[in-house]
Design a protein around this motif. Structure first.
Motif, PDB file in Angstrom:
ATOM      1  N   HIS A 139       0.887  -1.338   0.162  1.00  0.00           N
ATOM      2  CA  HIS A 139       0.039   0.076   0.059  1.00  0.00           C
ATOM      3  C   HIS A 139       0.772   1.205   0.060  1.00  0.00           C
ATOM      4  O   HIS A 139       0.393   2.443   0.077  1.00  0.00           O
ATOM      5  CB  HIS A 139      -1.016  -0.099   0.971  1.00  0.00           C
ATOM      6  N   GLY A 140       2.033   1.167  -0.244  1.00  0.00           N
ATOM      7  CA  GLY A 140       3.034   2.334  -0.489  1.00  0.00           C
ATOM      8  C   GLY A 140       3.724   2.737   0.794  1.00  0.00           C
ATOM      9  O   GLY A 140       3.689   1.874   1.941  1.00  0.00           O
ATOM     10  N   HIS A 141       4.301   4.105   0.848  1.00  0.00           N
ATOM     11  CA  HIS A 141       5.121   4.229   1.770  1.00  0.00           C
ATOM     12  C   HIS A 141       4.760   5.615   2.579  1.00  0.00           C
ATOM     13  O   HIS A 141       4.926   6.681   1.778  1.00  0.00           O
ATOM     14  CB  HIS A 141       6.621   4.587   1.393  1.00  0.00           C
ATOM     15  N   LEU A 142       4.756   5.664   3.968  1.00  0.00           N
ATOM     16  CA  LEU A 142       4.071   6.969   4.348  1.00  0.00           C
ATOM     17  C   LEU A 142       5.164   8.065   4.487  1.00  0.00           C
ATOM     18  O   LEU A 142       4.756   9.186   4.257  1.00  0.00           O
ATOM     19  CB  LEU A 142       3.672   7.103   5.810  1.00  0.00           C
ATOM     20  N   TRP A 143       6.609   7.881   4.421  1.00  0.00           N
ATOM     21  CA  TRP A 143       7.506   8.735   4.300  1.00  0.00           C
ATOM     22  C   TRP A 143       8.142   9.000   2.751  1.00  0.00           C
ATOM     23  O   TRP A 143       9.263   9.731   2.822  1.00  0.00           O
ATOM     24  CB  TRP A 143       8.782   8.070   5.268  1.00  0.00           C
ATOM     25  N   ARG A 144       7.120   8.509   1.906  1.00  0.00           N
ATOM     26  CA  ARG A 144       7.776   8.788   0.842  1.00  0.00           C
ATOM     27  C   ARG A 144       6.838   9.653  -0.010  1.00  0.00           C
ATOM     28  O   ARG A 144       5.456   9.672   0.156  1.00  0.00           O
ATOM     29  CB  ARG A 144       8.112   7.475  -0.412  1.00  0.00           C
ATOM     30  N   ASN A 145       7.125  10.328  -0.882  1.00  0.00           N
ATOM     31  CA  ASN A 145       6.463  11.335  -1.891  1.00  0.00           C
ATOM     32  C   ASN A 145       6.668  11.151  -3.567  1.00  0.00           C
ATOM     33  O   ASN A 145       7.912  10.720  -3.625  1.00  0.00           O
ATOM     34  CB  ASN A 145       6.549  12.803  -1.289  1.00  0.00           C
ATOM     35  N   ARG A 146       5.619  11.383  -4.230  1.00  0.00           N
ATOM     36  CA  ARG A 146       5.727  11.585  -5.518  1.00  0.00           C
ATOM     37  C   ARG A 146       4.780  12.582  -6.226  1.00  0.00           C
ATOM     38  O   ARG A 146       4.032  13.084  -5.454  1.00  0.00           O
ATOM     39  CB  ARG A 146       5.438  10.099  -6.363  1.00  0.00           C
ATOM     40  N   TYR A 148       9.479  12.289  -5.882  1.00  0.00           N
ATOM     41  CA  TYR A 148      10.009  13.290  -4.963  1.00  0.00           C
ATOM     42  C   TYR A 148      11.109  13.276  -3.939  1.00  0.00           C
ATOM     43  O   TYR A 148      10.518  12.929  -2.812  1.00  0.00           O
ATOM     44  CB  TYR A 148       8.988  14.294  -4.486  1.00  0.00           C
ATOM     45  N   LEU A 149      12.237  13.268  -4.031  1.00  0.00           N
ATOM     46  CA  LEU A 149      13.231  12.743  -3.203  1.00  0.00           C
ATOM     47  C   LEU A 149      13.359  13.632  -2.118  1.00  0.00           C
ATOM     48  O   LEU A 149      13.915  13.400  -0.749  1.00  0.00           O
ATOM     49  CB  LEU A 149      14.634  12.525  -3.947  1.00  0.00           C
ATOM     50  N   GLU A 150      13.415  14.861  -2.242  1.00  0.00           N
ATOM     51  CA  GLU A 150      13.580  15.900  -1.021  1.00  0.00           C
ATOM     52  C   GLU A 150      12.883  15.522   0.208  1.00  0.00           C
ATOM     53  O   GLU A 150      13.112  16.247   1.256  1.00  0.00           O
ATOM     54  CB  GLU A 150      13.621  17.076  -1.685  1.00  0.00           C
ATOM     55  N   GLN A 151      11.553  15.145  -0.066  1.00  0.00           N
ATOM     56  CA  GLN A 151      10.813  14.901   1.372  1.00  0.00           C
ATOM     57  C   GLN A 151      11.163  13.293   1.606  1.00  0.00           C
ATOM     58  O   GLN A 151       9.968  13.046   2.179  1.00  0.00           O
ATOM     59  CB  GLN A 151       9.295  15.206   0.982  1.00  0.00           C
ATOM     60  N   SER A 152      11.772  12.569   1.382  1.00  0.00           N
ATOM     61  CA  SER A 152      11.977  11.086   1.628  1.00  0.00           C
ATOM     62  C   SER A 152      12.441  10.967   3.152  1.00  0.00           C
ATOM     63  O   SER A 152      12.434  11.869   3.745  1.00  0.00           O
ATOM     64  CB  SER A 152      13.329  10.578   0.771  1.00  0.00           C
ATOM     65  N   ARG A 153      12.451   9.883   3.505  1.00  0.00           N
ATOM     66  CA  ARG A 153      12.446   9.503   4.906  1.00  0.00           C
ATOM     67  C   ARG A 153      13.728  10.250   5.395  1.00  0.00           C
ATOM     68  O   ARG A 153      13.684  10.496   6.756  1.00  0.00           O
ATOM     69  CB  ARG A 153      12.561   7.910   5.031  1.00  0.00           C
ATOM     70  N   ALA A 154      14.660  10.234   4.723  1.00  0.00           N
ATOM     71  CA  ALA A 154      15.988  11.180   5.190  1.00  0.00           C
ATOM     72  C   ALA A 154      15.777  12.365   5.747  1.00  0.00           C
ATOM     73  O   ALA A 154      16.157  12.735   6.634  1.00  0.00           O
ATOM     74  CB  ALA A 154      16.898  11.094   4.222  1.00  0.00           C
ATOM     75  N   ALA A 155      14.625  12.932   5.084  1.00  0.00           N
ATOM     76  CA  ALA A 155      14.228  14.292   5.610  1.00  0.00           C
ATOM     77  C   ALA A 155      13.501  14.255   6.882  1.00  0.00           C
ATOM     78  O   ALA A 155      13.436  15.451   7.644  1.00  0.00           O
ATOM     79  CB  ALA A 155      13.421  15.048   4.315  1.00  0.00           C
ATOM     80  N   TYR A 156      13.093  13.322   7.164  1.00  0.00           N
ATOM     81  CA  TYR A 156      12.216  12.967   8.519  1.00  0.00           C
ATOM     82  C   TYR A 156      13.098  12.219   9.405  1.00  0.00           C
ATOM     83  O   TYR A 156      12.509  11.677  10.523  1.00  0.00           O
ATOM     84  CB  TYR A 156      10.890  12.152   8.196  1.00  0.00           C
ATOM     85  N   SER A 157      14.334  12.054   9.289  1.00  0.00           N
ATOM     86  CA  SER A 157      15.088  11.030  10.198  1.00  0.00           C
ATOM     87  C   SER A 157      15.114  11.550  11.390  1.00  0.00           C
ATOM     88  O   SER A 157      15.397  10.293  12.244  1.00  0.00           O
ATOM     89  CB  SER A 157      16.362  10.802   9.220  1.00  0.00           C
ATOM     90  N   LYS A 158      15.517  12.683  12.041  1.00  0.00           N
ATOM     91  CA  LYS A 158      15.691  12.900  13.335  1.00  0.00           C
ATOM     92  C   LYS A 158      14.388  13.593  13.892  1.00  0.00           C
ATOM     93  O   LYS A 158      13.938  14.626  13.376  1.00  0.00           O
ATOM     94  CB  LYS A 158      16.685  13.591  13.456  1.00  0.00           C
ATOM     95  N   GLN A 159      13.700  13.032  14.996  1.00  0.00           N
ATOM     96  CA  GLN A 159      12.526  13.654  15.368  1.00  0.00           C
ATOM     97  C   GLN A 159      12.831  15.332  15.803  1.00  0.00           C
ATOM     98  O   GLN A 159      11.881  15.979  15.655  1.00  0.00           O
ATOM     99  CB  GLN A 159      12.339  12.865  16.970  1.00  0.00           C
ATOM    100  N   ASP A 160      13.952  15.716  16.323  1.00  0.00           N
ATOM    101  CA  ASP A 160      14.275  17.024  16.443  1.00  0.00           C
ATOM    102  C   ASP A 160      14.343  17.955  15.401  1.00  0.00           C
ATOM    103  O   ASP A 160      14.243  19.054  15.313  1.00  0.00           O
ATOM    104  CB  ASP A 160      15.526  17.368  17.511  1.00  0.00           C
ATOM    105  N   THR A 161      14.313  17.181  13.991  1.00  0.00           N
ATOM    106  CA  THR A 161      14.514  18.211  12.849  1.00  0.00           C
ATOM    107  C   THR A 161      13.498  17.798  11.884  1.00  0.00           C
ATOM    108  O   THR A 161      13.237  18.341  10.772  1.00  0.00           O
ATOM    109  CB  THR A 161      15.665  17.756  11.999  1.00  0.00           C
ATOM    110  N   ILE A 162      12.439  17.228  12.239  1.00  0.00           N
ATOM    111  CA  ILE A 162      11.226  16.896  11.463  1.00  0.00           C
ATOM    112  C   ILE A 162      10.540  18.064  11.414  1.00  0.00           C
ATOM    113  O   ILE A 162      10.177  18.811  12.247  1.00  0.00           O
ATOM    114  CB  ILE A 162      10.264  15.711  12.023  1.00  0.00           C
ATOM    115  N   ARG A 163      10.048  18.538   9.940  1.00  0.00           N
ATOM    116  CA  ARG A 163       9.162  19.523   9.924  1.00  0.00           C
ATOM    117  C   ARG A 163       8.028  18.983   9.128  1.00  0.00           C
ATOM    118  O   ARG A 163       7.839  18.320   8.214  1.00  0.00           O
ATOM    119  CB  ARG A 163       9.857  20.415   8.921  1.00  0.00           C
TER     120      ARG A 163
END
Length: 203
Positions: free
Chosen positions: A131-138, A146-161
């Motif tokens: 059913h896909g991936h919550l942390w990926r976008n397209r 759309y790679l700029e909002q991949s899981r890496a962008a959400y990787s640390k709780q204190d930097t998540i936007r």
């Protein structure tokens, strides 16, 4: 834990363990229940707060995104925020350990999930997402990831936007959407083939 179970259930567990240990091709399908144990509400649980007047089935559709992309994007950002601090539970870890140990035996353990979180991966599993991936976008128009909002962008709780501002695709100007299979959309072909083959050929 086994000590808390009745003798009949303990016997069933041991029989099941023996049976699974003697089989070569194992196929496991997980759904919302395994992640609920980590504190992630199931998809059909009642919405809360701002979202209590909406049904998930009315937001997770291509039509809803076409009608009000900001509303749908905001809802997924809210869902990401709810999931961000969740961690794999013992069931996720047990399946990961099973896959790990299967590498040195004759077993082939294929793990398929209907969940869109990444708790299986966090536990160390190799998993196919139906059913896909919550942390990926397209892109909702040209389908390019759309790679700029991949899981890496959400990787640390204190930097998540969890910005509710819509993002446009650099290729076609279409709106970026979550890489989730919505109601009315087909399952991803490769994931479906993997699941179908694993289910058809398992012991």
């Amino acid at each position: 834990m086994l000590a808390e179970l009745s003798p009949a259930v303990i016997a069933e567990v041991k029989l099941t363990a023996t049976l699974l240990a003697t089989k070569q091709r194992i196929c496991i399908l997980t759904g919302a229940g395994i992640s609920a144990e980590s504190g992630i509400p199931t998809f059909r649980d009642k919405q809360t707060g701002l979202w209590e007047n909406y049904r998930a089935e009315d937001l997770a559709t291509p039509e809803a995104f076409a009608r009000d992309p900001k509303l749908v994007w905001s809802w997924y950002q809210w869902r990401r925020q709810m999931v961000a601090d969740k961690a794999p539970n013992p069931a996720h870890h047990a399946l990961a350990q099973w896959q790990y140990h299967a590498q040195t035996s004759d077993q082939q353990v294929t793990l398929i999930t209907q969940n869109v979180d990444d708790l299986h991966e966090q536990a160390g599993s190799s998993v196919t997402h139906l059913h896909g991936h919550l942390w990926r976008n397209r892109c909702g128009q040209c389908e390019i990831p759309y790679l700029e909002q991949s899981r890496a962008a959400y990787s640390k709780q204190d930097t998540i936007r969890f910005d509710n501002k819509l993002i446009t695709c650099p290729h076609c100007e279409g709106y970026i959407r979550p890489d989730i299979v919505w109601f009315g959309e087909a399952l991803p072909v490769q994931a479906w083939q993997t699941a179908e083959e694993a289910a058809a050929n398992c012991d």
